[in-house]
Design an enzyme around this catalytic site. Structure first.
Site, PDB file in Angstrom:
ATOM      1  N   ARG A   1      78.368 -29.487  45.327  1.00 15.60           N
ATOM      2  CA  ARG A   1      79.389 -28.743  46.114  1.00 15.60           C
ATOM      3  C   ARG A   1      80.698 -29.284  45.786  1.00 15.60           C
ATOM      4  NH1 ARG A   1      79.522 -25.445  51.852  1.00 15.60           N
ATOM      5  NH2 ARG A   1      78.200 -24.230  50.639  1.00 15.60           N
TER       6      ARG A   1
ATOM      7  N   ARG B   1      77.795 -18.724  58.232  1.00 12.72           N
ATOM      8  CA  ARG B   1      77.770 -17.952  59.606  1.00 12.72           C
ATOM      9  C   ARG B   1      77.159 -16.722  59.547  1.00 12.72           C
ATOM     10  NH1 ARG B   1      83.892 -19.348  59.867  1.00 12.72           N
ATOM     11  NH2 ARG B   1      83.367 -19.141  57.443  1.00 12.72           N
TER      12      ARG B   1
ATOM     13  N   TYR C   1      84.780 -35.449  52.462  1.00 12.40           N
ATOM     14  CA  TYR C   1      83.602 -36.348  52.471  1.00 12.40           C
ATOM     15  C   TYR C   1      83.636 -37.220  51.281  1.00 12.40           C
ATOM     16  CZ  TYR C   1      82.501 -33.552  56.343  1.00 12.40           C
ATOM     17  OH  TYR C   1      82.603 -32.838  57.593  1.00 12.40           O
TER      18      TYR C   1
ATOM     19  N   ALA D   1      73.734 -31.445  55.516  1.00 18.85           N
ATOM     20  CA  ALA D   1      73.998 -32.479  54.847  1.00 18.85           C
ATOM     21  C   ALA D   1      73.317 -33.756  55.555  1.00 18.85           C
ATOM     22  CB  ALA D   1      75.686 -32.667  55.015  1.00 18.85           C
TER      23      ALA D   1
ATOM     24  N   CYS E   1      75.215 -28.280  59.296  1.00 20.14           N
ATOM     25  CA  CYS E   1      75.014 -29.423  59.886  1.00 20.14           C
ATOM     26  C   CYS E   1      74.540 -28.639  61.421  1.00 20.14           C
ATOM     27  CB  CYS E   1      76.089 -29.973  60.159  1.00 20.14           C
ATOM     28  SG  CYS E   1      76.585 -31.171  59.032  1.00 20.14           S
TER      29      CYS E   1
HETATM   30  C1  LIG Z   1      77.613 -24.710  61.619  1.00 19.29           C
HETATM   31  C2  LIG Z   1      78.066 -24.993  60.355  1.00 19.29           C
HETATM   32  C3  LIG Z   1      77.596 -26.136  59.925  1.00 19.29           C
HETATM   33  C4  LIG Z   1      78.025 -26.453  58.482  1.00 19.29           C
HETATM   34  N1  LIG Z   1      77.720 -27.428  57.896  1.00 19.29           N
HETATM   35  C5  LIG Z   1      77.712 -27.586  56.437  1.00 19.29           C
HETATM   36  C6  LIG Z   1      77.329 -28.853  55.773  1.00 19.29           C
HETATM   37  O1  LIG Z   1      76.274 -29.585  56.213  1.00 19.29           O
HETATM   38  N2  LIG Z   1      77.474 -29.097  54.485  1.00 19.29           N
HETATM   39  C7  LIG Z   1      78.251 -28.124  53.964  1.00 19.29           C
HETATM   40  O2  LIG Z   1      78.603 -28.456  52.654  1.00 19.29           O
HETATM   41  N3  LIG Z   1      79.050 -27.047  54.446  1.00 19.29           N
HETATM   42  C8  LIG Z   1      78.783 -27.057  55.854  1.00 19.29           C
HETATM   43  N4  LIG Z   1      79.420 -25.823  56.382  1.00 19.29           N
HETATM   44  C9  LIG Z   1      80.058 -24.996  55.605  1.00 19.29           C
HETATM   45  C10 LIG Z   1      79.351 -23.717  55.223  1.00 19.29           C
HETATM   46  O3  LIG Z   1      78.081 -24.225  54.350  1.00 19.29           O
HETATM   47  C11 LIG Z   1      80.038 -22.718  54.536  1.00 19.29           C
HETATM   48  O4  LIG Z   1      80.541 -23.277  53.210  1.00 19.29           O
HETATM   49  C12 LIG Z   1      81.405 -21.964  55.335  1.00 19.29           C
HETATM   50  O5  LIG Z   1      80.910 -21.973  56.728  1.00 19.29           O
HETATM   51  C13 LIG Z   1      81.789 -20.801  54.709  1.00 19.29           C
HETATM   52  O6  LIG Z   1      80.697 -19.763  54.627  1.00 19.29           O
HETATM   53  P1  LIG Z   1      80.699 -18.677  55.927  1.00 19.29           P
HETATM   54  O7  LIG Z   1      81.878 -18.115  55.794  1.00 19.29           O
HETATM   55  O8  LIG Z   1      79.552 -17.719  55.254  1.00 19.29           O
HETATM   56  O9  LIG Z   1      80.314 -19.280  57.063  1.00 19.29           O
HETATM   57  C14 LIG Z   1      78.952 -25.661  57.765  1.00 19.29           C
HETATM   58  C15 LIG Z   1      79.264 -24.537  58.235  1.00 19.29           C
HETATM   59  C16 LIG Z   1      78.971 -24.087  59.614  1.00 19.29           C
HETATM   60  C17 LIG Z   1      79.386 -22.679  60.324  1.00 19.29           C
END
Ligand SMILES: Cc1cc2nc3c(=O)[nH]c(=O)nc-3n(C[C@H](O)[C@H](O)[C@H](O)COP(=O)(O)O)c2cc1C
Length: 370
Positions: free
Chosen positions: A230, A324, A182, A57, A25
């Site tokens: 997911r 991230r 959600y 999303a 997001c």
């Molecule tokens: C800024 C940000 C926005 C995110 N938006 C979504 C999203 O729109 N849909 C979703 O399923 N997960 C979202 N997540 C979760 C990530 O897709 C991911 O599952 C989570 O950050 C863990 O992965 P990572 O450790 O590589 O960051 C978001 C995470 C971050 C950091």
């Protein structure tokens, strides 16, 4: 060629490698419509070397957005705005492009994170929310309205209309957001779903509405286009969904023609205790993949190239998603390929920075070039 950078066939889609940019997001849309920020953000990530970039999303209806800044797929304006962004990103980027279709349920109508992320009342620009049961997420959150059958049909229709927009936009992948507390995840989790009709109680009942959405989207999304969901491997809370249930949901999705699942976790309860550490959700992905046989994507604190490659070689997952890690380093996949000794294609404009043409690489990453 490492396993991580070997190609993968997902339905009719040929991915260059197994690295995925996880949906994120951006809270930077205007009435659900993508803006110049999305050109910047998606533009750089489409050049990252990842095989697949999944857009954030996108709410299938306005009240299904998490925040007023969230992307939407519910209006012609939303569709036109995204078309403009995709035209730029596709012209120059290499990654295949997917989008996450979502409904935020009882966790909708919150402010953007950098303004506190708190629930917004209608007087503050917020809106009424819906959920499987009339239970708020936590004290101080909006009390949602329990969905009746007619409203559930309207939400399925909204998912289908959003899917038709994705067809017109030529997107490669749709991922349905069935995780993080959600709407679809609320139906799946006994924490949020206290219904006493055919949609609550047993797992068979709790998965009924998410499966109805997935089947309707599958019908509207051409078979050769990849469709994923997911899911939470766990709610990280006592009384929440457990991985054996997620295995059963994944198997039911596979039987309905869904091509992959991405296994994440949490978001259904403020009481959750997430043991955040590298690969903390990978064991759930591995179990779902082993027991259901569906193509599986792992996500969550995956940052190291060799460890990511190991996830694929060991058969824990078919695809590896990072969020991230890509914000921190939009060239993560270049550097991962370098660490694994692979040569991947990059934009011609950036060729001069490839390690074999740029002696500076060994000073920036001496550990890779002893
Ligand atoms: C800024 C940000 C926005 C995110 N938006 C979504 C999203 O729109 N849909 C979703 O399923 N997960 C979202 N997540 C979760 C990530 O897709 C991911 O599952 C989570 O950050 C863990 O992965 P990572 O450790 O590589 O960051 C978001 C995470 C971050 C950091």
């Amino acid at each position: 060629m490492s396993a991580l950078f070997s190609p993968y066939q997902l339905a009719g889609l040929s991915l260059e490698n197994r690295v995925v940019v996880s949906p994120m997001c951006q809270y930077s849309a205007d009435n659900g419509s993508a803006t110049d920020w999305h050109v910047m953000h998606l533009g750089q990530l489409a050049l990252s070397g990842a095989g697949l970039l999944i857009l954030e999303a996108a709410g299938v209806e306005a009240r299904g957005r998490i925040s007023p800044g969230c992307l939407g797929m519910y209006s012609n304006d939303n569709e036109r705005a995204l078309e403009r962004v995709l035209n730029v990103v596709r012209r120059h980027g290499r990654a295949k492009l997917g989008i996450q279709l979502a409904h935020a349920g009882r966790k909708a109508s919150v402010d953007v994170p950098w303004r506190g992320g708190k629930p917004l009342k209608p007087t503050q620009g917020g809106w009424e929310t819906v959920a499987p049961s009339a239970l708020s997420f936590a004290d101080g959150w909006i009390l949602p309205q329990a969905l009746d059958r007619a409203e559930m049909d309207r939400i399925i229709a909204a998912f289908v209309r959003a899917t038709e927009r994705c067809v017109r936009l030529g997107l490669d992948v749709i991922e349905l957001h069935g995780a993080h507390g959600y709407l679809m995840s609320e139906f799946l989790s006994p924490i949020a779903n206290r219904r006493t009709d055919d949609y609550g109680g047993s797992l068979e009942n709790r998965m009924r509405f998410p499966l109805e959405i997935a089947s309707a989207v599958r019908q509207a999304w051409p078979r050769e286009h990849a469709l994923g969901v997911r899911l939470n491997g766990t709610d990280f809370t006592a009384g929440g969904i457990v991985v054996d249930e997620t295995v059963a949901v994944a198997a039911a999705l596979k039987a309905r023609g869904i091509d992959y699942v991405c296994i994440s976790g949490g978001g259904n309860s403020p009481k959750q205790q997430i043991p955040v550490k590298p690969h903390y959700q990978v064991p759930f992905a591995a179990e779902v993949r082993r027991k259901s046989g569906i193509t599986t994507m792992a996500v969550g604190m995956i940052t190291n190239a060799k460890a990511a490659d190991q996830i694929v070689t060991s058969g824990e997952a078919d695809l590896v998603a990072l969020a991230r890690g890509f914000l921190d380093d939009p060239r993560w996949a270049w550097h991962a390929a370098e660490a694994l000794g692979d040569d991947i294609k990059v934009a011609e404009q950036y060729e001069r920075a490839r390690p074999k043409l740029w002696p500076g690489a060994k000073f920036v990453r001496p550990e890779l070039h002893p």
